[in-house]
Scaffold this active site. Structure first.
Site, PDB file in Angstrom:
ATOM      1  N   ASP A 248       0.585  -1.578  -0.343  1.00  0.00           N
ATOM      2  CA  ASP A 248      -0.051  -0.247  -0.150  1.00  0.00           C
ATOM      3  C   ASP A 248       0.788   0.672  -0.154  1.00  0.00           C
ATOM      4  O   ASP A 248       2.333   1.524   0.398  1.00  0.00           O
ATOM      5  CB  ASP A 248      -0.948   0.094   1.035  1.00  0.00           C
ATOM      6  CG  ASP A 248      -2.090   1.214   0.998  1.00  0.00           C
ATOM      7  OD1 ASP A 248      -2.840   0.123   1.042  1.00  0.00           O
ATOM      8  OD2 ASP A 248      -2.096   2.413   1.087  1.00  0.00           O
ATOM      9  N   ALA A 278       1.795   0.964  -6.065  1.00  0.00           N
ATOM     10  CA  ALA A 278       2.119  -0.718  -6.273  1.00  0.00           C
ATOM     11  C   ALA A 278       1.980  -1.413  -7.766  1.00  0.00           C
ATOM     12  O   ALA A 278       2.066  -2.236  -8.438  1.00  0.00           O
ATOM     13  CB  ALA A 278       0.116  -1.336  -5.686  1.00  0.00           C
ATOM     14  N   ASP A 298      -6.909  -4.748  -5.076  1.00  0.00           N
ATOM     15  CA  ASP A 298      -7.960  -3.800  -4.686  1.00  0.00           C
ATOM     16  C   ASP A 298      -7.815  -2.557  -4.743  1.00  0.00           C
ATOM     17  O   ASP A 298      -7.891  -1.160  -3.791  1.00  0.00           O
ATOM     18  CB  ASP A 298      -8.875  -4.710  -3.295  1.00  0.00           C
ATOM     19  CG  ASP A 298      -9.829  -3.929  -2.353  1.00  0.00           C
ATOM     20  OD1 ASP A 298     -10.587  -3.658  -3.769  1.00  0.00           O
ATOM     21  OD2 ASP A 298     -10.170  -3.776  -1.685  1.00  0.00           O
ATOM     22  N   CYS A 338     -13.962  -0.542  -8.110  1.00  0.00           N
ATOM     23  CA  CYS A 338     -14.735   0.299  -6.946  1.00  0.00           C
ATOM     24  C   CYS A 338     -15.266   1.543  -7.590  1.00  0.00           C
ATOM     25  O   CYS A 338     -15.619   2.817  -7.365  1.00  0.00           O
ATOM     26  CB  CYS A 338     -14.570   0.709  -5.856  1.00  0.00           C
ATOM     27  SG  CYS A 338     -12.872   1.464  -5.652  1.00  0.00           S
TER      28      CYS A 338
HETATM   29  N1  SAH Z   1      -8.192  -3.958   0.415  1.00  0.00           N
HETATM   30  C1  SAH Z   1      -8.753  -2.610   1.151  1.00  0.00           C
HETATM   31  C2  SAH Z   1      -9.672  -1.733   0.525  1.00  0.00           C
HETATM   32  C3  SAH Z   1      -8.738  -0.973  -0.712  1.00  0.00           C
HETATM   33  S1  SAH Z   1      -8.307   1.147  -0.847  1.00  0.00           S
HETATM   34  C4  SAH Z   1      -9.377  -3.397   2.186  1.00  0.00           C
HETATM   35  O1  SAH Z   1      -9.076  -4.668   1.866  1.00  0.00           O
HETATM   36  O2  SAH Z   1      -9.435  -3.122   3.641  1.00  0.00           O
HETATM   37  C5  SAH Z   1      -7.435   1.279  -1.427  1.00  0.00           C
HETATM   38  C6  SAH Z   1      -6.072   1.547  -1.155  1.00  0.00           C
HETATM   39  O3  SAH Z   1      -4.876   2.174  -2.025  1.00  0.00           O
HETATM   40  C7  SAH Z   1      -6.296   2.488   0.519  1.00  0.00           C
HETATM   41  O4  SAH Z   1      -5.523   1.833   1.016  1.00  0.00           O
HETATM   42  C8  SAH Z   1      -4.852   3.581  -0.783  1.00  0.00           C
HETATM   43  O5  SAH Z   1      -3.843   3.444   0.194  1.00  0.00           O
HETATM   44  C9  SAH Z   1      -4.292   2.950  -1.761  1.00  0.00           C
HETATM   45  N2  SAH Z   1      -3.608   3.543  -2.243  1.00  0.00           N
HETATM   46  C10 SAH Z   1      -4.420   4.328  -3.458  1.00  0.00           C
HETATM   47  N3  SAH Z   1      -3.108   4.186  -4.511  1.00  0.00           N
HETATM   48  C11 SAH Z   1      -1.964   3.575  -4.373  1.00  0.00           C
HETATM   49  C12 SAH Z   1      -0.950   2.857  -4.731  1.00  0.00           C
HETATM   50  N4  SAH Z   1      -0.328   3.915  -6.235  1.00  0.00           N
HETATM   51  N5  SAH Z   1      -0.182   2.229  -4.917  1.00  0.00           N
HETATM   52  C13 SAH Z   1      -0.437   1.591  -4.346  1.00  0.00           C
HETATM   53  N6  SAH Z   1      -1.720   1.559  -2.895  1.00  0.00           N
HETATM   54  C14 SAH Z   1      -2.282   2.848  -3.630  1.00  0.00           C
END
Ligand code: SAH
Length: 404
Positions: A248, A278, A298, A338
């Site tokens: 994350d 990511a 996700d 989402c």
């Molecule tokens: N799967 C999680 C919810 C994900 S929400 C659960 O079950 O609770 C999306 C997440 O992506 C957030 O935590 C955000 O910090 C992260 N995020 C946003 N852009 C990102 C990136 N480019 N690389 C890694 N993480 C990222």
């Protein structure tokens, strides 16, 4: 006071007659009466026929959101109370098994723009449209009355409020300040939730059932991209994964994830948390020729509206292509979107394109969606925001020819 009248352009009544709850600015011919945000308007067809009562959003492209299609129903505190009571009653059975759940899910509960999540003895409210902003205090009173919960916190800091001309608002609506962290239990796992600073209302409760499903199938090496506070990671570890690598970009989220791991007495040796983008991390893993038995993707909303779809499609394709390459043959991919602007159909097409370009043959095991406390009204397909695919990688094939 006589309600204002909104008269539509000829032919623009069709979507309302089908039960869709939004009236776009381009459909409106005239507005007679008060133009104050959130006030109730009577919506009429060009020929004067009654269509609906709705809440006015004078600054938004979505100019009004329907309260009722029933001409005899007045929009007052009693109406708000009934809608809230109905939404809560619908979830009574679920509340018996889960103390963290969505109590009100906007349009699908006849309360456009209102989100209410319950975390045991605390309610967290998001007010995202002028209509529910107007009825804010009666809404809070009804929530307290029908849940018996005294503490209500507001997290109306989502970007969509801008489009309504509403400023962000965060703070106590009733009762006491929430603690820095409160604890919830989901599928037998304990999670700390920071409702004041966490994302959305603090926890992604919409993924509850999908986390349970990942738990059922977890084995070997697991990769959880966009892991937030570790929901899927912990589900996988509890379910039988040997090791989970979680990625994350938020250090805060990862810190809470590590605390959650400890609170559930899961061995820190089985979990690795990586703070990274990511998109880059997936490339690094590919370059290292890493392989996983189960991967979860996700990501956050890449396309909040239809206008962002093209860019979002490229981003979804990119991570899914990389994810499929990192998957061992026989391995499972749980991939989600989402984005309200990306339909389930389109999402499946994007992932299919990624598989073709990756030279991977897959089987669709299941289509996934949000848990049942986040229902979708068939009259309002835009509410079907969370969609996912559970795929099995069954083999490789030559990459399609003619590709760029
Ligand atoms: N799967 C999680 C919810 C994900 S929400 C659960 O079950 O609770 C999306 C997440 O992506 C957030 O935590 C955000 O910090 C992260 N995020 C946003 N852009 C990102 C990136 N480019 N690389 C890694 N993480 C990222």
């Amino acid at each position: 006071m006589k309600p204002s009248t909104m008269t539509l352009q000829p032919g623009k009544e069709k979507s309302l007659l089908r039960g869709h709850p939004w009236i776009f600015s381009g459909a409106v011919a005239r507005l007679d009466g008060i133009h104050e945000p959130g006030t109730t308007v009577v919506v009429r067809a060009a020929n004067g026929a009654f269509l609906a009562t709705a809440a006015l959003s004078p600054d938004s492209q979505i100019r009004a959101r329907v309260w009722s299609f029933d001409e005899g129903e007045s929009i007052d505190e009693g109406f708000i109370d009934k809608r809230i009571a109905r939404a809560i009653a619908r979830r009574a059975a679920l509340f018996a098994s889960s103390r963290a759940l969505r109590l009100v899910h906007g349009e699908a509960d006849g309360l456009p723009g209102l989100i209410v999540d319950r975390y045991d003895s605390l309610l967290v409210v998001q007010i995202l449209a002028s209509g529910v902003e107007y009825w804010r205090l009666p809404i809070v009173a009804a929530l307290v009355r029908h849940t018996g919960v005294n503490d209500v916190f507001e997290r109306s800091d989502a970007d969509v409020r801008d489009k309504e001309g509403l400023a962000a608002r965060v703070g106590v609506l009733a009762g006491a300040q929430p603690p820095a962290q409160l604890e919830i239990v989901e599928n037998g796992l304990r999670f700390a939730v920071d409702v004041r600073h966490g994302q959305k209302t603090g926890f992604f409760i919409d993924q509850r059932d999908n986390r349970a499903l990942v738990g059922e199938h977890a084995r070997g090496a697991v990769l959880n991209c966009f892991c937030y506070t570790g929901g899927f990671s912990l589900a996988a570890l509890k379910g039988g994964a040997e090791h989970v690598l979680s990625i994350d970009s938020s250090e805060q989220a990862l810190a809470l994830a590590a605390e959650n791991l400890a609170a559930n007495h899961l061995s820190p040796e089985r979990a690795q948390w990586r703070c990274a983008d990511a998109f880059l991390a997936l490339r690094e893993l590919r370059n290292e020729a890493r392989q996983f038995d189960l991967i979860i993707l996700d990501p956050p909303k890449f396309a909040p509206t239809a206008a962002h779809v093209e860019k979002a499609a490229r981003a979804y394709k990119d991570i899914n292509l990389l994810g499929l390459k990192l998957l061992r043959e026989g391995g499972l991919l749980f991939t989600f979107s989402c984005s309200g602007g990306v339909s389930p159909d389109l999402f499946q097409k994007i992932v299919a394109g990624a598989a073709a370009d990756a030279g991977v043959e897959t089987q669709l095991m299941r289509r996934l969606s949000a848990a049942s406390d986040h229902p979708v009204s068939l009259d309002f397909p835009e509410g079907d925001y969370l969609k996912g695919l559970m795929l099995r990688k069954v083999g490789s094939r030559s990459v399609r020819s003619g590709r760029q």
